[in-house]
Each structure stands twice: as C-alpha cells, then as structure tokens.
Design an enzyme around this catalytic site. Structure first.
Site, mmCIF file in Angstrom:
data_model
loop_
_atom_site.group_PDB
_atom_site.id
_atom_site.type_symbol
_atom_site.label_atom_id
_atom_site.label_comp_id
_atom_site.label_asym_id
_atom_site.label_seq_id
_atom_site.Cartn_x
_atom_site.Cartn_y
_atom_site.Cartn_z
ATOM 1 N N LYS A 98 0.750 -1.168 -0.019
ATOM 2 C CA LYS A 98 0.022 0.130 -0.011
ATOM 3 C C LYS A 98 0.834 1.194 0.034
ATOM 4 C CE LYS A 98 -4.001 -2.061 2.012
ATOM 5 N NZ LYS A 98 -5.331 -1.798 3.011
ATOM 6 N N TYR A 121 -11.083 -10.447 9.043
ATOM 7 C CA TYR A 121 -12.389 -10.766 8.948
ATOM 8 C C TYR A 121 -12.642 -12.394 8.610
ATOM 9 C CZ TYR A 121 -11.465 -9.932 4.077
ATOM 10 O OH TYR A 121 -10.938 -10.105 2.732
#
Ligand code: ATR
Length: 261
Positions: free
Chosen positions: A65, A211
């Site tokens: 990123k 998640y």
C-alpha cells in the site's frame, strides 16, 4: 472486457475478486477481476499495464500500500495524507492512487452505530492499514488515540506524523473505550495477543480488522468478558464498494447474502 486486479503478497485469502465479480454481474458490467501475487520487483510492470490500457484498475493490499506510491503519477489528498494507496485508476494519461480504507473504516463504525467522539481508542499494530484508521478516527473527532506495536520504531514513526499519539510498549494494557486489532495476529487460529484484560471490563468495543476467521481469539476474549465486538468485514466491503464507485461510477448494493457469507 475491462480487467481489474488486486495485488498483494500473500493474496490467496483475498475475497476482493468474489465481491467485485458479484457486483459486475449485478450491474451488467462486462469486466473481470483477478488476484495476483507479486514481489516488489513486479510492481513497476503491473503499473505499466494500466498505463498501456491492458488493465483498467488495481486494488492494492498488504504489503504494497505504501511502496506502490513510487510508481504512480498522482495521489488523491487522502492517499497523500495516509501515504497508503489501495485503489489505482487512470485519468487521462495519469495513473492516480486513491485510498478507500479511510472511508471504509468510517462507514463501518457508522454501520456498527459507534460514535468515537469523547472516546479513547487503543490501536494494536502499526502496519499498512493503521494510518487510514488513525485519519478516520481523527476526522470523527476521537478524544485520544493510544498505539502499541511489537516493533516500536514503526509506532514512533507514526507519532512523527501524529504528535498527539500516545505510544505504549508492546504487551502493556491501558484503559480504553475501543480497542482495535490492526495486527495480523489472529489470521491463524492459534494466534493469541498477549494482553491481560481486567476481568471486569465490560461495554467496551473490540474491533478486529481481520474478518477471516470471523471471530479471532481477540474477539472471542472480548465477547466472553461482555464487550461489543466487530470484525473487519464491513470495512472490507465498504472499501471495495467505494473502489467500485471510483472505477465504474456505480455504487453497488451491499445485499444481505454478502453480509451472511
Ligand atoms: P506491514 O507491516 O508490511 O504493513 P501488515 O500486515 O499491514 O504488514 O502489518 C502487520 C502488523 O502486525 C504489524 O503491526 C506487525 O508488527 P511489526 O511491525 O512488529 O512487524 C504486526 N504483527 C505481525 N506479527 C506479529 C506478532 N507475531 N506479534 C506482534 N505483532 C505482530
């Protein structure tokens, strides 16, 4: 047919292709979305494929990123502030880096009906997603942010940008209203975060950016002690939804079967 990619390493776990391909179908968009495992050396080549029109958009995940920024022509303001890019697109002849993690995290808090005003938030970790979480919390007028990371240098580097951050040694607990696990600890079912929570903590908010699994040991511990918990699924879905909007100018629907899966 338009072509989209998510790049990262590791990338096997990424659910982005499933989500975007689902929305392509629903929105009648003729496009494909794939995942691609890269090394740092391959970034330049992939970006050149956007330049020459072979690829139409890229999502970026761990650990690129920040490092992808070097290869881009321009950043949006939010990507520039966070120095973190998760969505890339072409505008004219320029390759632009954007960040939808900040808004994705904000929207997830709204979804969970959690207001951070006057709250103390304790962040565990200082990796790629943390600058986005800090910016979102600040925009939402959080009262105080405490942060702890195994490698203290990464935490103190963040303090250079956000001087009001309070850094705690790794393993030290503190008082908080909300605690966020932004480390990769929890991806494996045997992963434990060694933090001693008082048996009496109640009504706090335990948030895990992970998640999958849906409940890490960190969330299970928080839940057992009587606290509100949430995993990173809504943040993930919202950041994807916002990337989809950037690329296709359509805000796809988050239907119930996406939430249940
Ligand atoms: P990156 O660091 O490349 O941005 P990331 O997945 O975004 O990758 O971040 C990983 C985070 O999980 C970091 O905060 C990392 O801590 P270090 O900075 O000390 O590496 C944290 N992390 C990963 N494994 C960990 C472990 N076993 N114990 C504690 N923290 C860990």
């Amino acid at each position: 047919m338009k072509k989209y990619l998510v790049i990262g390493n590791p990338i096997e776990h990424s659910l982005s292709p499933k989500l975007h391909n689902h929305w392509f179908k629903k929105s009648n968009i003729d496009a494909s979305y794939e995942k691609k495992k890269l090394n740092e050396d391959n970034i330049k080549e992939v970006i050149s494929e956007i330049k020459n029109g072979k690829i139409d958009g890229i999502n970026v995940t761990v650990p690129f990123k920040n490092s992808v920024i070097y290869f881009l022509d321009e950043l949006t303001p939010v990507a520039n502030i966070t120095k973190s890019v998760n969505t890339i697109f072409k505008k004219g002849s320029k390759i632009i880096g954007d960040n939808t993690d900040v808004e994705g995290f904000r929207k997830s808090l709204k979804y969970f009906n959690y207001d951070v005003r006057n709250k103390t938030v304790f962040i565990l970790g200082a990796g790629g997603v943390v600058p986005s979480i800090i910016l979102a919390l600040k925009e939402l007028s959080v009262s105080k942010i405490l942060l702890s990371n195994r490698t203290e240098k990464k935490a103190t580097d963040l303090k250079k940008i956000h001087s009001d951050l309070e850094i705690l040694p790794w393993g030290q607990n503190t008082d908080f209203d909300m605690i966020i696990n932004a480390t990769s600890l929890g991806l494996k079912s045997s992963d434990e975060i060694e933090l001693d929570f008082p048996k009496t903590i109640r009504n706090k908010f335990f948030y895990d950016v992970i998640y999958n699994p849906a409940k890490t040991n960190f969330l299970l511990k928080g839940e057992k002690l009587g606290n509100k918990i949430a995993n990173g699924k809504m943040m993930f879905i919202y950041q994807a939804q916002l990337a989809f909007k950037i690329w296709h100018n359509v805000l796809p629907k988050i239907d119930n079967n996406l939430l249940d899966e």
